[in-house]
Enzyme design. Sequence first.
Site, short mmCIF file in Angstrom:
data_model
loop_
_atom_site.label_atom_id
_atom_site.label_comp_id
_atom_site.label_asym_id
_atom_site.label_seq_id
_atom_site.Cartn_x
_atom_site.Cartn_y
_atom_site.Cartn_z
N TYR A 147 65.77 72.03 86.06
CA TYR A 147 66.61 70.86 86.28
C TYR A 147 68.03 71.08 85.74
O TYR A 147 68.83 70.15 85.73
CB TYR A 147 66.00 69.62 85.62
CG TYR A 147 64.76 69.11 86.31
CD1 TYR A 147 63.76 69.99 86.72
CD2 TYR A 147 64.56 67.76 86.53
CE1 TYR A 147 62.61 69.52 87.34
CE2 TYR A 147 63.41 67.29 87.15
CZ TYR A 147 62.45 68.19 87.55
OH TYR A 147 61.30 67.72 88.15
N LYS A 168 53.37 77.86 81.41
CA LYS A 168 52.86 78.82 82.39
C LYS A 168 53.35 80.21 81.93
O LYS A 168 53.94 80.97 82.72
CB LYS A 168 53.40 78.44 83.80
CG LYS A 168 52.76 79.23 84.93
CD LYS A 168 51.40 78.75 85.34
CE LYS A 168 50.80 79.66 86.39
NZ LYS A 168 49.39 79.38 86.70
N ASP A 224 48.47 74.40 85.16
CA ASP A 224 47.53 74.11 86.26
C ASP A 224 46.17 73.68 85.71
O ASP A 224 45.56 72.71 86.18
CB ASP A 224 47.41 75.29 87.23
CG ASP A 224 47.41 76.64 86.55
OD1 ASP A 224 47.53 76.69 85.31
OD2 ASP A 224 47.28 77.66 87.25
N ASP A 234 57.75 66.26 84.25
CA ASP A 234 57.98 65.33 85.35
C ASP A 234 56.69 65.14 86.15
O ASP A 234 56.25 64.02 86.43
CB ASP A 234 59.09 65.92 86.25
CG ASP A 234 59.69 64.90 87.19
OD1 ASP A 234 59.30 63.73 87.12
OD2 ASP A 234 60.55 65.28 88.01
#
Length: 341
Positions: free
Chosen positions: A133, A180, A213, A237
């Site tokens: 972002y 991740k 995930d 988000d």
Amino acid sequence: MSALTHIHKITLIPGDGIGPEVAAAMVSVVEAAGKLTGCAFEWHSFECGAEAYEKNGEILPQAALDSIAADKVAIKGPTATPIGGGFSSINVAMRKKFDLYNNFRPVKSLPGIKTNYPGIDMIIFRENTEDLYAGLEVMINPDIAQSLKIITRKGSTRIARSAFEYAKKHGRKKIHAIHKANIMKKSDGLFLECCKAVAAEYPEITYAEHIVDNTCMQLVMNPYQYDVILTENLYGDILSDLCSGLIGGLGLVPGANLGADTAIFEAVHGSAPDIAGQDKANPTALIQSAVLMLHHIDEAEAANKLQAAVEKVYAEGKSTTRDVGGSVGTKAFTEAVIAAL
Ligand code: ATP
């Protein structure tokens, strides 16, 4: 109003879509709570967003930024970004301008709403200024686009410290850093390195790391294992919307964007153009954002009374909006909260 009444100056951005409806609801319940507890508000209101752009040719007027800089506290409805024309999001711009690095989102079940998961109570700490972002995007050629993911030691350390300090102060027991790093070894690796270093200073709080995930699956299988979630901007988000679904939807979850000296409060949801202007929007998320704001400006009594009134309306279940299975509109819900106060 007594001579002792404290007047708080607050910048108000009603925003786009359902924004003006939920903002009007929020202002009227905050005013009502303030009357009961001896505080008052001077609202400095500014039109910002896609509709303001169509009307006045500006999406984020300098006067609004000056007002936030002076008041140090703002509350806003959702704002849309005009499509095309290369505009960047108002939210991203304001978060950068005031360095609002801590996006704080409490996800707590309300009484009387039927969901698969009663009694959810967790907090999401989302880093608010970096990651994908940061707005650093280029077209390398007409067929290849590139977005830069920025993760810094400073940014990661300060959001981790916010989460641990909050947990220590409020008796939260467990913090999960979500990442991740198995794929993004450098960027998410740095994020984890910083979280781990901060965690070592708080041995009384359990620290764990989950891959994003897997976290999505775990949240749906057993959300109760999470207490505080600490994560980067993009994962935060996405996980916020997922978590809002656990407690009954986007109409409920409040948020705060916190920096060193400025705070902007806003709901997690967007401008929901499909239901705008129809008296269908649920103002609970913005009202609960105002509860966070009242705590921030040291009006705990008004905050607690307002939160109790919202919970009473939900517990009774007669005046809730359609998105949570009820049948009334924005205005009737707002009147019910004022009556409960
Ligand atoms: P954005 O990209 O701006 O964050 P979004 O994709 O998250 O937006 P929203 O505008 O937040 O989408 O809303 C998604 C849907 O959820 C809406 O179309 C609407 O039906 C519902 N919704 C969102 N907020 C509310 C609310 N306050 N009250 C009732 N329904 C809502």
